[in-house]
Write a protein that holds these residues in place. Sequence first.
Motif, mmCIF file in Angstrom:
data_model
loop_
_atom_site.group_PDB
_atom_site.id
_atom_site.type_symbol
_atom_site.label_atom_id
_atom_site.label_comp_id
_atom_site.label_asym_id
_atom_site.label_seq_id
_atom_site.Cartn_x
_atom_site.Cartn_y
_atom_site.Cartn_z
ATOM 1 N N ALA A 1 -3.853 16.133 -6.780
ATOM 2 C CA ALA A 1 -4.368 14.848 -6.312
ATOM 3 C C ALA A 1 -3.744 13.668 -7.058
ATOM 4 O O ALA A 1 -4.058 12.518 -6.773
ATOM 5 N N GLU A 2 -2.839 13.960 -7.985
ATOM 6 C CA GLU A 2 -2.219 12.896 -8.780
ATOM 7 C C GLU A 2 -1.033 12.277 -8.048
ATOM 8 O O GLU A 2 -0.358 12.942 -7.254
ATOM 9 N N VAL A 3 -0.761 11.008 -8.361
ATOM 10 C CA VAL A 3 0.407 10.327 -7.826
ATOM 11 C C VAL A 3 1.650 11.088 -8.278
ATOM 12 O O VAL A 3 1.748 11.551 -9.414
ATOM 13 N N LEU A 4 2.585 11.203 -7.373
ATOM 14 C CA LEU A 4 3.824 11.942 -7.597
ATOM 15 C C LEU A 4 4.555 11.441 -8.835
ATOM 16 O O LEU A 4 4.718 10.234 -9.027
ATOM 17 N N ASP A 5 4.989 12.383 -9.673
ATOM 18 C CA ASP A 5 5.843 12.020 -10.807
ATOM 19 C C ASP A 5 7.100 11.358 -10.245
ATOM 20 O O ASP A 5 7.630 11.765 -9.223
ATOM 21 N N GLY A 6 7.561 10.343 -10.908
ATOM 22 C CA GLY A 6 8.750 9.640 -10.435
ATOM 23 C C GLY A 6 8.423 8.353 -9.721
ATOM 24 O O GLY A 6 9.270 7.468 -9.632
ATOM 25 N N LEU A 7 7.212 8.228 -9.206
ATOM 26 C CA LEU A 7 6.800 6.945 -8.628
ATOM 27 C C LEU A 7 6.378 6.029 -9.767
ATOM 28 O O LEU A 7 5.697 6.452 -10.703
ATOM 29 N N ASP A 8 6.754 4.785 -9.673
ATOM 30 C CA ASP A 8 6.497 3.816 -10.732
ATOM 31 C C ASP A 8 5.086 3.236 -10.597
ATOM 32 O O ASP A 8 4.911 2.091 -10.206
ATOM 33 N N LYS B 1 1.104 14.666 -5.306
ATOM 34 C CA LYS B 1 1.759 15.943 -5.569
ATOM 35 C C LYS B 1 1.491 16.988 -4.490
ATOM 36 O O LYS B 1 2.396 17.732 -4.111
ATOM 37 N N ASP B 2 0.264 17.061 -3.967
ATOM 38 C CA ASP B 2 -0.059 18.061 -2.946
ATOM 39 C C ASP B 2 0.578 17.780 -1.587
ATOM 40 O O ASP B 2 0.485 18.597 -0.674
ATOM 41 N N PHE B 3 1.235 16.627 -1.457
ATOM 42 C CA PHE B 3 1.951 16.312 -0.228
ATOM 43 C C PHE B 3 3.469 16.344 -0.407
ATOM 44 O O PHE B 3 4.195 16.535 0.562
ATOM 45 N N LEU C 1 0.855 -1.185 0.000
ATOM 46 C CA LEU C 1 0.000 0.000 0.000
ATOM 47 C C LEU C 1 0.893 1.238 0.000
ATOM 48 O O LEU C 1 1.671 1.439 0.934
ATOM 49 N N VAL C 2 0.772 2.046 -1.046
ATOM 50 C CA VAL C 2 1.498 3.303 -1.133
ATOM 51 C C VAL C 2 0.506 4.391 -0.752
ATOM 52 O O VAL C 2 -0.423 4.693 -1.495
ATOM 53 N N VAL C 3 0.680 4.953 0.432
ATOM 54 C CA VAL C 3 -0.296 5.869 1.008
ATOM 55 C C VAL C 3 0.060 7.327 0.718
ATOM 56 O O VAL C 3 1.117 7.820 1.144
ATOM 57 N N ASP C 4 -0.807 7.984 -0.031
ATOM 58 C CA ASP C 4 -0.785 9.443 -0.221
ATOM 59 C C ASP C 4 0.532 10.036 -0.728
ATOM 60 O O ASP C 4 0.870 11.175 -0.399
ATOM 61 N N GLY D 1 4.644 5.409 2.727
ATOM 62 C CA GLY D 1 4.009 6.669 2.343
ATOM 63 C C GLY D 1 3.932 7.686 3.459
ATOM 64 O O GLY D 1 4.761 7.703 4.362
ATOM 65 N N ILE D 2 2.916 8.539 3.381
ATOM 66 C CA ILE D 2 2.787 9.655 4.312
ATOM 67 C C ILE D 2 1.320 9.842 4.704
ATOM 68 O O ILE D 2 0.441 9.355 4.000
ATOM 69 N N LEU D 3 1.060 10.472 5.690
ATOM 70 C CA LEU D 3 1.758 10.961 6.862
ATOM 71 C C LEU D 3 1.723 9.865 7.924
ATOM 72 O O LEU D 3 0.669 9.321 8.216
ATOM 73 N N THR D 4 2.861 9.579 8.526
ATOM 74 C CA THR D 4 2.977 8.487 9.485
ATOM 75 C C THR D 4 1.933 8.582 10.580
ATOM 76 O O THR D 4 1.292 7.588 10.938
ATOM 77 N N ASN D 5 1.747 9.770 11.132
ATOM 78 C CA ASN D 5 0.880 9.946 12.297
ATOM 79 C C ASN D 5 -0.579 10.182 11.942
ATOM 80 O O ASN D 5 -1.411 10.321 12.831
#
Length: 172
Positions: free
Chosen positions: A74-81, A11-13, A5-8, A118-122
């Motif tokens: 809201a898009e998945v970060l560029d550079g993530l596969d 781009k906005d993060f 699971l790749v969480v959040d 992923g993010i945010l841990t807390n």
Amino acid sequence: MKAVLVVDMLKDFVEEGAPLEVERAREFVGDINCLLDEARSQGNLVVFVCDRHREDDPEFDVFPEHCVESTEGAEVLDGLDKREEDIVIPKRRFSAFFGTDLDLTLREHGVDELVVVGILTNICVLYTVADAVQRGYEVTVCSDLVTSPDQEAHEFALEQMADVLGADVTKC
């Protein structure tokens, strides 16, 4: 079967100047890609969990506006596969399980083990892990592939996931 699971990782993060920028997350994009390659080579599922809010979301009373549906942020970060065969689960709340079809999707694929990055841990990582454990999944949290802008909150969340929830919190 396992799922990553790749969480959040959106781009906005993660992007520089993003509304909820988590600079450290940019440092481990390559390591997440390596983990995804390994998972795919073993026939495991890859799931991108993506914060997606409506324009009038009440969460914006607490946090700056972010990850509004149909926006670039809201898009998945560029550079993530992220690949076409990967599953995308949009969510409107902290937990990837709340109000989504994540649990059904995982069970349809025979998944009983989760690896979480992923993010945010807390926030989103912690609440997703809590719901996963309560649903009977075996959970590994990659402590070196999760982060938060608040180091103290990050460490507290890792301790909670390990000591209270019984997740395997380890470097990946």
